[in-house]
Design an enzyme around this catalytic site. Structure first.
Site, PDB file in Angstrom:
ATOM      1  N   GLN A   1       0.877  -1.192   0.000  1.00  0.00           N
ATOM      2  CA  GLN A   1       0.000   0.000   0.000  1.00  0.00           C
ATOM      3  C   GLN A   1       0.902   1.225   0.000  1.00  0.00           C
ATOM      4  OE1 GLN A   1      -3.086   1.605   1.128  1.00  0.00           O
ATOM      5  NE2 GLN A   1      -1.874   3.395   1.716  1.00  0.00           N
ATOM      6  N   THR A   2       0.575   2.201  -0.834  1.00  0.00           N
ATOM      7  CA  THR A   2       1.394   3.410  -0.783  1.00  0.00           C
ATOM      8  C   THR A   2       0.626   4.642  -1.231  1.00  0.00           C
ATOM      9  OG1 THR A   2       3.442   4.452  -1.527  1.00  0.00           O
ATOM     10  CG2 THR A   2       2.406   2.956  -3.076  1.00  0.00           C
TER      11      THR A   2
ATOM     12  N   HIS B   1      12.045   1.633  -1.373  1.00  0.00           N
ATOM     13  CA  HIS B   1      10.752   0.937  -1.440  1.00  0.00           C
ATOM     14  C   HIS B   1      10.823  -0.243  -2.395  1.00  0.00           C
ATOM     15  CE1 HIS B   1       9.551   5.200  -0.562  1.00  0.00           C
ATOM     16  NE2 HIS B   1       9.020   4.552   0.456  1.00  0.00           N
TER      17      HIS B   1
ATOM     18  N   HIS C   1      10.680   5.042  -4.243  1.00  0.00           N
ATOM     19  CA  HIS C   1      12.112   5.266  -4.474  1.00  0.00           C
ATOM     20  C   HIS C   1      12.825   3.918  -4.353  1.00  0.00           C
ATOM     21  CE1 HIS C   1      11.224   9.441  -4.615  1.00  0.00           C
ATOM     22  NE2 HIS C   1      10.674   9.401  -3.414  1.00  0.00           N
TER      23      HIS C   1
ATOM     24  N   ARG D   1     -15.739  41.593  -4.248  1.00  0.00           N
ATOM     25  CA  ARG D   1     -17.169  41.771  -3.948  1.00  0.00           C
ATOM     26  C   ARG D   1     -17.906  42.448  -5.106  1.00  0.00           C
ATOM     27  NH1 ARG D   1     -19.770  40.456   0.639  1.00  0.00           N
ATOM     28  NH2 ARG D   1     -18.452  39.440   2.186  1.00  0.00           N
TER      29      ARG D   1
ATOM     30  N   GLY E   1       4.307  -1.261   7.410  1.00  0.00           N
ATOM     31  CA  GLY E   1       5.593  -0.657   7.764  1.00  0.00           C
ATOM     32  C   GLY E   1       5.565   0.076   9.078  1.00  0.00           C
ATOM     33  N   ARG E   2       6.630   0.817   9.288  1.00  0.00           N
ATOM     34  CA  ARG E   2       6.733   1.678  10.457  1.00  0.00           C
ATOM     35  C   ARG E   2       5.733   2.823  10.247  1.00  0.00           C
ATOM     36  NH1 ARG E   2       9.085   6.038  12.187  1.00  0.00           N
ATOM     37  NH2 ARG E   2      10.124   6.036  14.218  1.00  0.00           N
ATOM     38  N   ASP E   3       4.935   3.118  11.286  1.00  0.00           N
ATOM     39  CA  ASP E   3       3.997   4.244  11.237  1.00  0.00           C
ATOM     40  C   ASP E   3       3.071   4.173  10.019  1.00  0.00           C
ATOM     41  OD1 ASP E   3       2.877   6.549  12.212  1.00  0.00           O
ATOM     42  OD2 ASP E   3       4.212   7.870  11.101  1.00  0.00           O
ATOM     43  N   HIS E   4       2.462   3.009   9.820  1.00  0.00           N
ATOM     44  CA  HIS E   4       1.568   2.805   8.675  1.00  0.00           C
ATOM     45  C   HIS E   4       0.410   3.807   8.731  1.00  0.00           C
ATOM     46  CE1 HIS E   4      -0.175   0.077   5.568  1.00  0.00           C
ATOM     47  NE2 HIS E   4      -1.297   0.653   5.979  1.00  0.00           N
ATOM     48  N   ALA E   5       0.153   4.485   7.607  1.00  0.00           N
ATOM     49  CA  ALA E   5      -0.946   5.473   7.497  1.00  0.00           C
ATOM     50  C   ALA E   5      -0.927   6.480   8.645  1.00  0.00           C
ATOM     51  CB  ALA E   5      -2.302   4.768   7.417  1.00  0.00           C
TER      52      ALA E   5
END
Ligand code: PPS
Length: 692
Positions: free
Chosen positions: A314-315, A323, A320, A556, A408-412
């Site tokens: 998921q991304t 990944h 890069h 206006r 992964g680390r800290d997903h979403a």
């Protein structure tokens, strides 16, 4: 769903299922043909159709023509379609039970069989089709006509994403927007009322006005933003949610620094509607059509190419090299094929747009060994809910036929809260996923943090490097990458593929070549227009980009001539200015806005809209109300004091002082030229102007 009147005698469930199914498949068929297809007499069919019509499950219409035997046409109503979906599930459950019994009889074992109540879910492996909420093409054509008469709700972009995944089975086993009981269960303990694991409230939030028009039991049409009917919903529930509680339980805190909590309080409507959905057609996408797959299309693809084990990545970011290495390793370790499954619905405000990202992904696909990897785009609206989101993502991937999922680390992760701390621990998502993994039926592949080892010129998992003291470990953070792109600095090849960098540079040229918006805010007579004019002239003198001034008075006169000064009208006025400024920014120009813009929430919404395309520089012209009144250039303060002008900002109407503007100007001790110069210096420090 409303129950049919007591006097009605409906056919038994089996016959009912078969009739509804037949009418869905061939709504225009003659009665005789329908009776033949069902193997029942014309008389019996007639009496069944009569009671189904009275129960609101079937619509009978007259059709002209010489043949009396073909005089009536029968079609499912949206309620009939929802009933058909319900019966399909119970039919499947029964068939699975029969399979169970047969299995036991033939093999003498029942040990590997799971309890009956989980049968339908667990029997569905990653190859078998999963249920969708769509009716057949022919029924859809009929329902579309019927739905044109219904009260319509114009779906928000987020609701369109949710509806697409509800209808195509991406949110299986949900059959519609959550009912109140299901919502309460999901919010409180991640389960719908019947105990099914589901971590994210999928709700149809609407305005109070719309909610007042809708009665329980009523069918409503769900339309996209162009008015196309995508589906219908039978409203079974209507309630006012406790949003603070939802925020606490689902997102971990009622803190508006969390984008979904902010959305909940400022974008989502105050009333929720729930009920089963009938799918008529999927939302139309004109971009990357060949890369979009429904869950069943992906399952069919996996069947076709013989992929039994599939690991999904998921991304919401460009890929890069780290990944690519990580996903490649994950696939190798789990001996699975790889699905790159990026989100192209809604991601975190400020993310790289999906058009650019998809072009980047396409460039990276070539770097994997041939035929091991594929990519498909997921029209999901993310909520950035960390641990709960990871479980939700897993369930969605399971529905798409995936067997393994990288977390992964800290997903979403949503970033920092208003105290500057992370909302969730870095591995909370992995922990929650692990806890529910068996029940979900999809295996987690935990993310390894990959770093580049210069001496060996390769990526390695950080925790597997034993000689950390003697090697050079290189890494470029997301923030550092954004800085390098913004400043046009080098991005090394070990970090990213040149094709990806080239794509990113195309969409994100250095800041000094991008569009941006300067947004002045302050009391009437504070000096906004005068400073804005001076700034415009200085920027035009520099040249390079077109400059547009959206001054309060000018707007206006031209854009908002019909608006007054109520909160509603002021918000509308500012949103219009924000919209025009965002278009200018997107197209590489400079927009200078100078309205009063008294409400912080609206300023924030405008900031978010503009920051998708370029920088937003908020300048508070901090002249005190006393000084503005003393100057009273237009004589308006006098009139306001006399009560001749109502709702006058600072006198009889509120002004939210900006808490965190990019710049605050003191006009009481500094002249106009110097104020404009301070703005220029600020723009320079933000990298927006300079040698280029
Ligand atoms: S807002 O709140 O941002 O929509 O207001 P804005 O469009 O900037 O207002 C532009 C000018 O309208 C004049 N005016 C009033 N201002 C405040 N409150 C009331 N009730 C009002 N009625 C008229 C005022 O001159 C604003 O001019 P500026 O340019 O700010 O001096």
């Amino acid at each position: 769903m409303t129950a049919p009147p007591a006097a009605l005698v409906l056919p038994d469930e089996d016959t009912l299922f078969r009739i509804l199914r037949q009418l869905d498949l061939a709504p225009d068929a003659s009665q005789r043909a329908t009776a033949e297809a069902l193997g029942i007499s014309l008389g019996r069919l007639n009496s069944h159709l009569k009671s189904l019509g009275e129960a609101g499950l079937v619509r009978v219409s007259d059709r002209s023509g010489p043949d009396r035997r073909k005089r009536f046409a029968y079609a499912l109503t949206s309620r009939g379609a929802a009933e058909k979906n319900r019966l399909t599930d119970s039919f499947l459950a029964r068939k699975f039970a029969e399979y169970d019994a047969l299995h036991a009889e033939l093999t003498g074992t029942t040990s590997s069989l799971v309890p009956l109540k989980h049968r339908t879910e667990l029997m569905q492996n990653n190859l078998a089709p999963i249920p969708e909420l769509y009716v057949s093409y022919d029924s859809a054509q009929k329902l579309k006509v019927e739905a044109a008469q219904l009260t319509s709700w114009d779906l928000t972009p987020r609701q369109i994403c949710d509806l697409e995944l509800l209808m195509n089975g991406g949110f299986n086993p949900l059959k519609g927007f959550l009912s109140e009981a299901d919502y309460n269960g999901v919010v409180e303990n991640m389960r719908t009322a019947d105990g099914t694991l589901w971590p994210m409230p999928i709700t149809l939030d609407v305005s109070q006005d719309f909610a007042d028009k809708v009665e329980l039991g009523q069918d409503i049409a769900l339309r996209d933003q162009e008015g196309v009917i995508l589906g219908t919903m039978t409203v079974t529930d209507k309630w006012v949610p406790n949003k603070a509680r939802e925020a606490e339980m689902v997102f971990g805190a009622d803190d508006e620094a969390h984008p979904a909590v902010y959305y909940l309080h400022h974008r989502a409507g105050p009333v929720y509607l729930g009920g089963p959905v009938t799918g008529i057609q999927q939302p139309v996408h004109y971009d990357f059509r060949a890369r979009r797959d429904t869950p069943n299309e992906l399952r069919a693809y996996f069947r076709k190419v013989g992929w039994r084990k599939v690991v999904a990545f998921q991304t919401r970011n460009p890929l890069h090299r780290a990944h690519q290495e990580l996903t490649f390793r994950a696939a190798k370790e789990s001996q699975a094929n790889l699905l790159i499954h990026p989100v192209v619905g809604m991601t975190k405000p400020g993310d790289v747009d999906h058009f650019t990202r998809v072009r980047c992904y396409e460039a990276v696909l070539d770097k994997y060994p041939a035929a091991t990897t594929t990519m498909s785009l997921l029209p999901l609206a993310m909520r950035m809910a960390g641990p709960r989101e990871a479980v939700w993502h897993g369930l969605i991937r399971k529905n798409h036929g995936v067997t393994h999922f990288i977390v992964g680390r800290d997903h979403a992760g949503p970033g920092k809260n208003s105290q500057g701390e992370d909302f969730y621990g870095p591995y909370d998502a992995q922990d929650l996923f692990k806890e529910h993994e068996a029940e979900m039926g999809i295996e987690m592949v935990p993310f390894k943090h990959m770093v580049y080892v210069q001496e060996r010129a390769q990526y390695e998992p950080n925790d597997e490097i034993m000689d950390k003291d003697t090697v050079t470990i290189l890494n470029i953070s997301g923030t550092e990458l954004r800085r390098r792109l913004a400043e046009g600095l080098e991005i090394p090849e070990w970090f990213s593929f040149p094709e990806v960098v080239a794509e990113l540079r195309k969409t994100k040229p250095p800041r000094s070549q991008q569009g941006f918006t300067v947004f002045f805010t302050g009391f009437s007579g504070s000096g906004k227009s005068t400073i804005a004019n001076a700034l415009m002239v200085k920027l035009m003198e520099m040249g390079g980009r077109p400059v547009t001034l959206l001054d309060g008075d000018i707007v206006r006169k031209n854009l908002s001539s019909e608006l007054g000064f109520s909160k509603e009208h002021r918000d509308l006025n500012i949103r219009r200015i924000g919209y025009v400024a965002s278009e200018i920014t997107k197209n590489g120009g400079i927009a200078i806005c100078a309205p009063i813009a008294p409400y912080a929430a609206t300023r924030r919404a405008v900031r978010e809209e503009i920051e998708q395309y370029g920088a937003f520089c908020e300048v508070h012209v901090a002249t005190s109300i006393e000084e503005c009144e003393r100057r009273d250039r237009k004589g308006l303060y006098k009139l306001a004091r006399e009560g001749k002008i109502k709702e006058f900002t600072g006198i009889s109407d509120p002004y939210d002082v900006p808490t965190n503007p990019e710049l605050s100007l003191d006009t009481e001790n500094v002249d106009v030229d110097n104020c404009a110069h301070q703005v220029l210096l600020k723009l320079e420090s933000m990298g927006l102007i300079g040698a280029s």
